[in-house]
Structures are given as structure tokens and as C-alpha cells.
Design an enzyme around this catalytic site. Sequence first.
Site, PDB file in Angstrom:
ATOM      1  N   HIS A  89      -8.548  -4.084   2.202  1.00  0.00           N
ATOM      2  CA  HIS A  89      -8.908  -3.487   3.503  1.00  0.00           C
ATOM      3  C   HIS A  89      -9.971  -2.410   3.271  1.00  0.00           C
ATOM      4  O   HIS A  89      -9.767  -1.225   3.566  1.00  0.00           O
ATOM      5  CB  HIS A  89      -7.631  -2.884   4.098  1.00  0.00           C
ATOM      6  CG  HIS A  89      -7.716  -2.485   5.532  1.00  0.00           C
ATOM      7  ND1 HIS A  89      -8.680  -1.642   6.023  1.00  0.00           N
ATOM      8  CD2 HIS A  89      -6.931  -2.806   6.584  1.00  0.00           C
ATOM      9  CE1 HIS A  89      -8.477  -1.468   7.310  1.00  0.00           C
ATOM     10  NE2 HIS A  89      -7.425  -2.161   7.677  1.00  0.00           N
ATOM     11  N   GLU A 123     -13.294  -6.237   5.431  1.00  0.00           N
ATOM     12  CA  GLU A 123     -12.078  -6.598   4.690  1.00  0.00           C
ATOM     13  C   GLU A 123     -12.171  -8.058   4.270  1.00  0.00           C
ATOM     14  O   GLU A 123     -12.568  -8.903   5.068  1.00  0.00           O
ATOM     15  CB  GLU A 123     -10.858  -6.383   5.594  1.00  0.00           C
ATOM     16  CG  GLU A 123     -10.840  -4.993   6.208  1.00  0.00           C
ATOM     17  CD  GLU A 123      -9.856  -4.872   7.368  1.00  0.00           C
ATOM     18  OE1 GLU A 123      -8.796  -5.521   7.327  1.00  0.00           O
ATOM     19  OE2 GLU A 123     -10.161  -4.141   8.315  1.00  0.00           O
ATOM     20  N   ARG A 162       0.819  -1.225   0.000  1.00  0.00           N
ATOM     21  CA  ARG A 162       0.000   0.000   0.000  1.00  0.00           C
ATOM     22  C   ARG A 162       0.846   1.266   0.000  1.00  0.00           C
ATOM     23  O   ARG A 162       0.286   2.355  -0.097  1.00  0.00           O
ATOM     24  CB  ARG A 162      -0.985  -0.016   1.180  1.00  0.00           C
ATOM     25  CG  ARG A 162      -0.353   0.016   2.556  1.00  0.00           C
ATOM     26  CD  ARG A 162      -1.414   0.040   3.662  1.00  0.00           C
ATOM     27  NE  ARG A 162      -0.820   0.093   4.984  1.00  0.00           N
ATOM     28  CZ  ARG A 162      -1.485   0.391   6.092  1.00  0.00           C
ATOM     29  NH1 ARG A 162      -2.771   0.667   6.046  1.00  0.00           N
ATOM     30  NH2 ARG A 162      -0.888   0.419   7.263  1.00  0.00           N
TER      31      ARG A 162
END
Length: 295
Positions: A165, A270, A95
Amino acid sequence: MIDELNRKFGLPGVASFAPGRNGLPRLELRHGSGASLQVYLHGAHVTSWRRPDGREMLFTSGQSEFADGRPIRGGIPVVFPQFGDGPLPKHGFARIRTWRPEFVRVAPGGALEARLVLDDDAGTYAMWPHRFRLALDVALSDVLTVRVSVRNAGGAPFSFLAALHTYFAVDDIACATVLGLKGLPFIDTVGDGRKPGTDGCEAIAFDRETDRVYARAPARVALRDEAARFTLALDSEGMRDIVVWNPWVEKSKRMPDFGDDEYRRMVCVETGVVAEGIDLPPDGLWTGATTFRVE
Ligand code: BG6
């Protein structure tokens, strides 16, 4: 850079790159149904998904940093190869790395498809000594499918965890529930411990900090927002676990990139493989996907 991305990948009227927050490049897809999507090369991070009538389905914090090396708070962070805390940066490095587009195209059925890729490099190898290719595929029509693929590009096996997520936008957390997990065992990770629990309620409601890992969850769960009057179904393949998270009051205050009251307008549901690692042999491929559908 934006011009070059558009020359290579732009599709007139339906797909273009533009400078996003802090000038970070993002791909914008506009489907004929009215649905749209924005995804940054930073983290392959989807930050906006609007359903055909224009309603934004994803939450992104007004306090989020949009900066190299920092995760974006909201949207769909891609967690890989670690979930939560551990030797690597929290939730892994995917990420916070810059991905590259591989293609943007219109599929035969009319869906807009894009693939972003992250390969290992000296930086990832220094943190996690494995050769890999990670891909994020998005397919946008009146529904959204997001697929994560992991290929072992090295000569030795490795093990990883991965997740989408996803932060959903709700009108009022007091009116939001998660359906489909009734009676299933979970691990409650609020605070320092990992306490086993079960919940006999038809729907998970939110009135406190909630952080639950459901291992081997059903392939379909749903988010219901009574205030906004929608039900969003999540149908997964390969994503065998579900995490349900809302930071509530105190944790919100502790998060610098999250507004104190923003917990009222979001919930994370998630999908991923977070309870037990996936072992991937050399040249092995794992994929997991979730389709988000407003009903
Ligand atoms: C959730 C975890 O998945 O992610 C929480 O279960 C964590 O414990 C949350 O607080 C957010 O993590 P981060 O690193 O994005 O602040």
C-alpha cells in the site's frame, strides 16, 4: 533487544537495527550507491526509502502513530490477508503484527537484502484460522525491490488478498500524475459505492478524492512528479492489480493519524492482488514483487 538483533543480523557499515519512533525496532540499510531504507519489525513496514542522491521517495505522515496494534500511516504498509473493510481489522492484520528478521545479507551483485517473516500464531489464528508463513523481502541497490511471499503452512486451502500500500512523497499533488492506465476499466470506490469507470486520459491527475481499483493492470505503471522532476517506474510480477488513492480534503480531515493538508504531498500507488482472492493449496507458495526505479 536492539543489541541482540545487531549481534545476529547487523552488517558493519551497511545494516543495523536501531530504536525507531516510540522505540520500535527498525532495520536501517545503507547501500554504496547512496540509497538507504528503513523498515520496522512492526508490520514489516518500510518507512523510508531514499534514492542515491538522498531524496526521500516515501511519504510518512507527521501524525502517524507508531504503536503496537496500530498501523503506521505512510511508507509501505503490507496488506494481508484482507484488503479494505471486512471481518478482519481493515487491510488485514499483517501491518499491525510484529515480524521477525530471517536474514540480512549482501547479495553477490552488491544489493542489500533482508527478509522479515510473519508466521501464524494464536492471535492470528483466532482472527483467521489458517496456518501461513508470510515473508517480505527487500532488495536495495540503486533501485528497490519489495517482494511478498505467502506460503500455506496448513492442511487446508485458503484464499487471501495482499498488497503493498505504498505512499509516495510528491512535492505537489497538483503536479503529480500516474501513467500507464489509460483507457483501462476501474472500480471507483470513493464514497460508499463501487462504480465502474474508465479514463481516456494519458495520465491520471488529482483534483479530488481518488480511490480506484484497476484489476488486471499492466505490469508497468509510473508516477510522474512535475514539481520534483522525477518519474518513478513500478514494475511488478504477480501483483496483477493496482490501486490509486488520494484522500483529498474531507477524508484527510476525517483521518486522525493524517494531517489536514498532507494529501498535497502524497499519493498511494498500490500493487497487489486485491480484486480477486488467490487460492492457495496446502504447501502452496504465492509471490508478488514490485521494483521501484527512479528514472
Ligand atoms: C486504500 C483504500 O487502499 O487505503 C482507501 O482504497 C482507504 O479506501 C485507504 O481509505 C487507507 O486505509 P487505512 O485503513 O490505512 O486508513
